[in-house]
Each structure stands twice: as C-alpha cells, then as structure tokens.
Write an enzyme that holds these catalytic residues in place. Structure first.
Site, PDB file in Angstrom:
ATOM      1  N   CYS A  26      48.381  23.644  40.389  1.00  0.00           N
ATOM      2  CA  CYS A  26      47.848  24.777  40.205  1.00  0.00           C
ATOM      3  C   CYS A  26      47.943  25.682  41.487  1.00  0.00           C
ATOM      4  CB  CYS A  26      46.343  24.767  40.047  1.00  0.00           C
ATOM      5  SG  CYS A  26      45.914  24.048  38.605  1.00  0.00           S
ATOM      6  N   ARG A  51      53.907  24.990  41.291  1.00  0.00           N
ATOM      7  CA  ARG A  51      52.696  24.082  41.536  1.00  0.00           C
ATOM      8  C   ARG A  51      52.038  23.947  40.442  1.00  0.00           C
ATOM      9  NH1 ARG A  51      50.834  24.508  46.756  1.00  0.00           N
ATOM     10  NH2 ARG A  51      48.781  23.671  45.900  1.00  0.00           N
ATOM     11  N   TRP A  73      47.914  23.832  36.224  1.00  0.00           N
ATOM     12  CA  TRP A  73      48.880  22.632  35.933  1.00  0.00           C
ATOM     13  C   TRP A  73      47.578  21.758  35.150  1.00  0.00           C
ATOM     14  CZ3 TRP A  73      47.915  17.359  37.067  1.00  0.00           C
ATOM     15  CH2 TRP A  73      49.058  16.658  36.958  1.00  0.00           C
ATOM     16  N   ASN A 127      41.683  25.942  42.055  1.00  0.00           N
ATOM     17  CA  ASN A 127      42.714  24.818  42.275  1.00  0.00           C
ATOM     18  C   ASN A 127      41.858  23.458  42.865  1.00  0.00           C
ATOM     19  OD1 ASN A 127      44.670  23.186  42.530  1.00  0.00           O
ATOM     20  ND2 ASN A 127      45.324  23.988  44.584  1.00  0.00           N
ATOM     21  N   GLY A 128      41.795  22.412  41.985  1.00  0.00           N
ATOM     22  CA  GLY A 128      41.300  21.241  42.192  1.00  0.00           C
ATOM     23  C   GLY A 128      40.427  20.529  41.140  1.00  0.00           C
ATOM     24  N   GLU A 131      65.275   6.402  45.914  1.00  0.00           N
ATOM     25  CA  GLU A 131      64.918   7.654  45.977  1.00  0.00           C
ATOM     26  C   GLU A 131      65.796   8.372  45.027  1.00  0.00           C
ATOM     27  OE1 GLU A 131      62.984   9.745  46.810  1.00  0.00           O
ATOM     28  OE2 GLU A 131      64.183  11.721  46.977  1.00  0.00           O
ATOM     29  N   LYS A 161      64.981  10.908  42.008  1.00  0.00           N
ATOM     30  CA  LYS A 161      65.323  12.154  41.742  1.00  0.00           C
ATOM     31  C   LYS A 161      65.989  12.517  40.271  1.00  0.00           C
ATOM     32  CE  LYS A 161      64.301  13.905  44.216  1.00  0.00           C
ATOM     33  NZ  LYS A 161      63.607  13.644  45.582  1.00  0.00           N
ATOM     34  N   GLU A 213      62.997  12.476  37.583  1.00  0.00           N
ATOM     35  CA  GLU A 213      62.367  13.838  37.713  1.00  0.00           C
ATOM     36  C   GLU A 213      62.887  14.851  37.201  1.00  0.00           C
ATOM     37  OE1 GLU A 213      60.265  14.941  41.802  1.00  0.00           O
ATOM     38  OE2 GLU A 213      61.872  13.638  42.104  1.00  0.00           O
ATOM     39  N   HIS A 247      68.253 -11.551  38.256  1.00  0.00           N
ATOM     40  CA  HIS A 247      66.690 -12.525  38.058  1.00  0.00           C
ATOM     41  C   HIS A 247      65.857 -11.745  36.812  1.00  0.00           C
ATOM     42  CE1 HIS A 247      67.449 -15.133  41.550  1.00  0.00           C
ATOM     43  NE2 HIS A 247      67.749 -13.925  42.149  1.00  0.00           N
ATOM     44  N   LYS A 301      54.411  20.652  42.452  1.00  0.00           N
ATOM     45  CA  LYS A 301      54.909  20.453  43.726  1.00  0.00           C
ATOM     46  C   LYS A 301      53.936  19.722  44.830  1.00  0.00           C
ATOM     47  CE  LYS A 301      57.936  20.732  46.950  1.00  0.00           C
ATOM     48  NZ  LYS A 301      59.141  19.729  46.849  1.00  0.00           N
TER      49      LYS A 301
HETATM   50  C1  F6R Z   1      59.717  14.189  44.529  1.00  0.00           C
HETATM   51  C2  F6R Z   1      58.449  14.607  45.075  1.00  0.00           C
HETATM   52  C3  F6R Z   1      57.336  13.751  45.146  1.00  0.00           C
HETATM   53  C4  F6R Z   1      56.630  14.041  46.441  1.00  0.00           C
HETATM   54  C5  F6R Z   1      55.273  13.631  46.451  1.00  0.00           C
HETATM   55  C6  F6R Z   1      54.456  13.603  47.928  1.00  0.00           C
HETATM   56  O1  F6R Z   1      60.670  14.756  44.426  1.00  0.00           O
HETATM   57  O2  F6R Z   1      58.484  15.659  45.757  1.00  0.00           O
HETATM   58  O3  F6R Z   1      57.375  12.532  45.040  1.00  0.00           O
HETATM   59  O4  F6R Z   1      57.250  13.458  47.640  1.00  0.00           O
HETATM   60  O5  F6R Z   1      54.264  14.212  45.718  1.00  0.00           O
HETATM   61  O6  F6R Z   1      54.277  15.141  47.978  1.00  0.00           O
HETATM   62  P1  F6R Z   1      54.031  15.431  49.770  1.00  0.00           P
HETATM   63  O7  F6R Z   1      55.266  15.085  50.609  1.00  0.00           O
HETATM   64  O8  F6R Z   1      53.965  16.920  49.663  1.00  0.00           O
HETATM   65  O9  F6R Z   1      52.810  14.597  50.025  1.00  0.00           O
END
Ligand code: F6R
Length: 612
Positions: A2, A27, A74, A100-101, A487, A491, A494, A510, A607
C-alpha cells in the site's frame, strides 16, 4: 505494501496526489483513491484497478481542494473493489482516512462501534479508523484547536497492529494529521506546503528535506508548519533531514522499465556503496561502526536475518564472514526466525538486511534479538528507515532508490557491503589471511567488471527468446553458485511467472532429476574453480536427459557441450555472486518482456512488505 501520499499547500491537490500514487504504485496496485477537502466538505474518488483509472472518474478534474490524501492498495482485508478502496470515511462524513498496515483487533473494534450505532460499508480493517476517530471526537466536549488531534490520538491508542495513517477532517479544513506505527511514512517539507508519502522517491521531485517519524509521533500539518506531538500530546522538536538522492534517480531516464535501468545502475550502485570504506592499501573503515576486537572475540555466532532477495545476499555474506573471520554464521528467513526460538544471547551478533528497511518480519526479528540480549546491526538502503532506527548499528547500501519490485541493484549492493563488513571484522580481529589483500583488489575492480558483464545482454536476450514459453526451469550451482541459483530462480518466478526451482547441483540426483525431461531448461552457474568439474558432471546428467542448458561461468569450459554459455569476467568466489547474477537478472527481464508482462509491477507482489 500500500502506498500513501498526501498534500497540503496552495496548489490543486488532486494532480499532485495522483502523480505521487503513480510513483508509489510498486507498493500495491489493486485499487486507488483520493480524498480532498472541497468547499462543501470531503470529496472521495476511488475505484478498483490501477492508479491511472482515477483519471476516468467523473468529476476528478473539477476538484479544487488544496489539501488531500491518497492511497494505492495491496489488498489484505477484503478483495479489490470500490468499497474496499481507500480513502475511507466515517458515517457522519467528517473524517477521511488512508491507511497502510493491518489493524489486528479490527473485529473487536468493529463490534464495539456497531454497538454504538456505526455502520460499515466495506470488508476492510481500515474502515474502523475514521469511525473510531469520530466516536472519540463526538464524546470530546472541549472545542479547542487540539480536538481533532485528541480524537486521532485516542483512536490510535485502541489500535493493535501496524499503521501509517493520514486523516483529514471537514471541521479543520486547513489541517491534516498523520501518524505511523510499524509502517513507513515520511513528510517532505516544501515552501508553504508539505508532502506526505510512504517513501522518499515518490516526492523527491518536490523536496529533498524530510521529517522522519518515529512510531506514535503525531503530526498536525498546516501549509506552513508541521507540529509534532508524542502519545501524551506533549510537543516534540523535530528537524528535517536532507536526502542526497536526486530526483532523476527515481525516473526511468529513457529506459523502458525501472528494472532494466536499475540493472544498468549496478556499476554506480556498487561504486557508491564501496565509497571511501575501502582502498587497496588501507584498512576497511565503517564510519558508523564502533566494534572492537574484544567484542568480536567475545561473540560465538552471527545470525544474518532477512527475507527474499535480501536473504540471498545474506548467504554471500555468510560465505565471506565464515571464510575470512572464522565466526560461525547462520542465515535465516525472518518470518521463520522469530517463531523458531533461536538461540541468542549477548554473545550473538544479529545482522538484519532490508533494502526498504520496512519489512515487518525483519523488524520483528530484530526486536526479538535485541530483547534476548544480542547486538543488532541493520543493513538498509533507506536512511532513517524503521529498521535502522531499531538497530544498535546501521550501515547503508548506496544503491539509490530501487523502484522495480524485483530487486537487482539492492542485492548486489548488499553483497558488496557484507563483503566489506567481513573484511572490516577480519582486520579488527587481526586475522592474517592472504585472501584479504586480493579480495580488496577484486572489490575495487567490481564496477568495471559489472560493466563488462552487462555486455552479455544481447546473448542473454537471444536465449530468452528461445525459452520464454517454457513452464518450468531449474537453476543449479554448487557452493557460492548455489546461492546465485536461488536468487536467479526467485527473479524468474517473480517477473515471468515461470515455475523455477533452484538446487545444489549435487542434490539433483537425490530426487529432482525425476522432473527433467526433453527440452526442460536448466541454468547452471559455475564460478568456483574447485567445483566447476563437479557441476559440469551434474549438468551433463540433465543434458543426457534432453535438457536445454544455459551456463553462466567465468571458467574455461568446453562450450560445445551446452546450448548457450555466457562468459563473465573472472573474479574470486567472494564477489562472484555480484557478477554471475547479472545475466540471470537480464534473463528474467527479457523473458518477462517477451511474454508482454508488466516487469516493474508483477502480479500479487508489492515492493515493501510491511505486513507479516
Ligand atoms: C525480490 C524482492 C524481495 C525482497 C524482500 C525483502 O526481488 O525484492 O524478495 O528482497 O521482500 O525486502 P526488503 O529488502 O525491503 O526487506
């Protein structure tokens, strides 16, 4: 999770609010809305869908108000719909609120308010807030200038959970009240105007002077002023902080997407993060850290705790700390850590990594560690973010604002900062390790080598075009390369919505090898000379079973065995994740583009994850 924007000044608020929401859309983007104070009271305009839908709402162009609040959602409580969109308003249409929250006790509050004659029109937790404020407002017999503030404060005392809220009141048409608890909110100070936002980049083009709020500090904003109060309504003195980021760092600057821009910003992000902490011939220095040799000798364990990509950066940190400093280091997922009763005491150092500095699980894990007596160190990209205010020590990546939901430059900056930290620890401990001198050189050469690595873009794009319609992919690596496989796989999931798995290459036989069949795509990462032959053997096992293979390597290997080999510059295994992830970031990006998806705003994600 949000996004909140607010404006109080002399200009028409609605375009400023919508513009701010567009910048905060990463967000959350299920629905959006604004409330402004007009001559005849509060006007509400909201709908489900993206922020740009607001432009289509009837009457939006006729709004004249110069004070307003806005929200991009969100969804947590209640599906995306017009009724559930923010802003919400109380039954008497006196107060409007964006939030937000999560209000954890909203059921009880809803029942309490219903018993007192209030009706609810949405399924949200938020709708209790304006009504609760109204409840206290209507009971307050004193009619002074603090009546609005008292009502908001009294309501907040009843709220359990996390919240960043903005409130406007039709009886106080020249004010707005904002407050936060465990959810982000900043105030940007302009000239005769104030801006409010969930984060700094959304309002960077208006101001670089910000008030950073602590939990439960209440602010009454007017056009020319911001008055701060604590929970007992005692005035607080607060100064602005000037933020160094410039406005263009929050723009696309000619790139199609923020993600691509951020991938290409990595040489700069790494250079800035190294800053003056490291030179080839002097000790690694962190201005803000005051660790001593005695303290480091006294600790028997380090925990690195984070979520998602930040946790993957932690894995590279563990590798460096254990190898250079010989301190046992565990990496944990924040949401698990806090519920698994970790063994922590004053001999534990806990490091928390969070790009945003607002991730609820990471903050909660930090609070738990502190309660158990550990020293806490936060690594964040956002100055003044919640996590940095909770920790004993804070150090920063200098990646600039990261807008795309998928993290790229923040990850590589976190890895480099952790490597610098491990060098700093090793030097404090006076550990004689010939790797250190070489490592310093490798770190300083990184920006140049990242530029080289980015040149693999066209080859990566070519391979992406061949495989973008696949349903499943596998990422394999050994040692440090397994952390990059994790990682890379995250990516891809996502932003391309392709099912991706990552495995330690030796683990495949395995079980998971049962999933390999003709034409399945397997991506292998090989940067550790000690392990390259072993990984090749594992990849050979999938080639034999018909897999298509993409290899990322800095070793001399026989390219003919694989469908595509991406050669990246040679470096050591401490820093190799910073280079080997880059082709994988580009791979996910190009696949997402081929599929015609919204790269910067992938479905269901936000985000900054400010709820548990
Ligand atoms: C993936 C991504 C998320 C963040 C995770 C932690 O691309 O961005 O997995 O890494 O939500 O976010 P922060 O670093 O803001 O605590």
């Amino acid at each position: 999770m949000c996004g909140i924007v607010g404006y109080i000044g002399t200009k028409k608020a609605s375009p400023i609010l919508i513009n701010g929401l567009l910048r905060l859309e990463y967000r959350g983007y299920d629905s959006a809305g604004i409330a402004t104070i007009e001559k005849d009271g509060i006007s509400l305009m909201k709908d489900k869908g993206r922020v740009k839908n607001l432009y289509n709402l009837e009457g939006i162009d006729d709004l004249e108000g110069t004070i307003g609040i806005a929200h991009t959602r969100w969804a947590t409580h209640g599906k995306p719909s017009k009724e559930n969109s923010h802003p919400h308003i109380d039954n008497s249409k006196t107060f409007s609120v964006v939030h937000n929250g999560i209000i954890e006790n909203y059921h009880e509050l809803r029942e309490f308010l219903a018993d007192n004659g209030y009706t609810f029109y949405s399924q949200t937790d938020t709708e209790v807030i304006p009504n609760l404020i109204h409840y206290y407002y209507s009971k307050d017999e004193k009619n002074d200038e603090l009546k609005f503030l008292r009502a908001v404060r009294n309501a907040c005392k009843d709220l359990k959970g996390s919240f960043a809220i903005e409130v406007v009141c039709k009886d106080y048409p020249d004010n707005m009240i904002v407050v936060r608890k465990d959810s982000p909110l900043v105030i940007g100070k302009g000239d005769g105007e104030n801006y409010i936002s969930s984060d700094i980049p959304a309002i960077l083009s208006f101001t670089r002077d910000f008030y950073l709020l602590n939990d439960l500090e209440f602010v009454i904003l007017s056009r020319n002023d911001a008055k701060f109060y604590d929970i007992d309504l005692k005035p607080i003195d607060k100064k602005t902080k000037t933020i160094e980021w410039n406005a263009s760092s929050a723009e696309k600057d000619g790139f199609d997407d923020y993600m691509l821009k951020e991938i290409y910003e990595q040489p700069t992000a790494i250079r800035e993060t190294i800053g003056s902490k490291l030179t080839e011939n002097s000790k690694c220095e962190f201005e803000d850290l005051t660790f001593t040799k005695e303290y480091l000798q006294s600790i028997n364990k380090i925990y690195i705790v984070a979520c998602g990509t930040a946790m993957h950066a932690g894995l590279a940190g563990k590798n460096a700390i254990e190898k250079l400093c010989k301190i046992p280091t565990e990496v944990d997922i924040a949401s698990e850590f806090r519920y698994r009763d970790p063994i922590i005491d004053e001999k534990t150092l806990c490091i928390f990594i969070s790009q945003s500095g607002e991730t609820a699980d990471t903050i909660a894990a930090l609070k738990l560690s502190r309660e158990k007596g550990a020293k806490t160190l936060a690594i964040s990209n956002v100055i003044g973010s919640s996590i940095t205010r909770e920790a004993d020590y804070s150090i920063y990546t200098h990646a600039g604002p990261e807008i795309a939901v998928a993290s790229t430059k923040a990850y590589t900056s976190q890895v480099v900062l952790l490597i610098l930290l491990s060098i700093y620890f090793a030097e404090l401990l006076e550990i004689k390790n010939e790797d250190i001198a070489n490592l310093k050189k490798e770190v300083l050469e990184l920006p140049k080598k990242i530029e080289e690595t980015l040149k693999t873009s066209e080859v990566v794009k070519e391979f992406s075009k061949k495989v973008y319609q696949e349903k499943d992919m596998f990422f394999l690596g050994r040692g440090i390369d397994e952390t990059v496989a994790k990682e890379g796989s995250l990516k891809l999931k996502e932003i391309s919505y392709i099912h991706a798995e990552s495995y330690a290459a030796g683990e495949l036989k395995h079980g998971p090898i049962a999933l390999i069949e003709n034409d399945v795509t397997v991506i292998g990462i090989m940067t550790d000379p000690k392990l390259v032959e072993k990984t090749i053997s594992n990849i050979q096992e999938v080639v034999t079973r018909g897999a298509k293979t993409l290899i990322v390597t800095n070793q001399d290997i026989d390219d003919k065995r694989f469908d595509m080999v991406i050669h990246i510059p040679h470096t050591n295994t401490f820093v190799s994740p910073i280079l080997s992830i880059i082709p994988l970031q580009l791979f996910s990006y190009y696949i997402s583009k081929e599929k015609g998806l919204d790269v910067d705003k992938p479905r269901n994600l936000a985000k900054s994850v400010t709820v548990e």
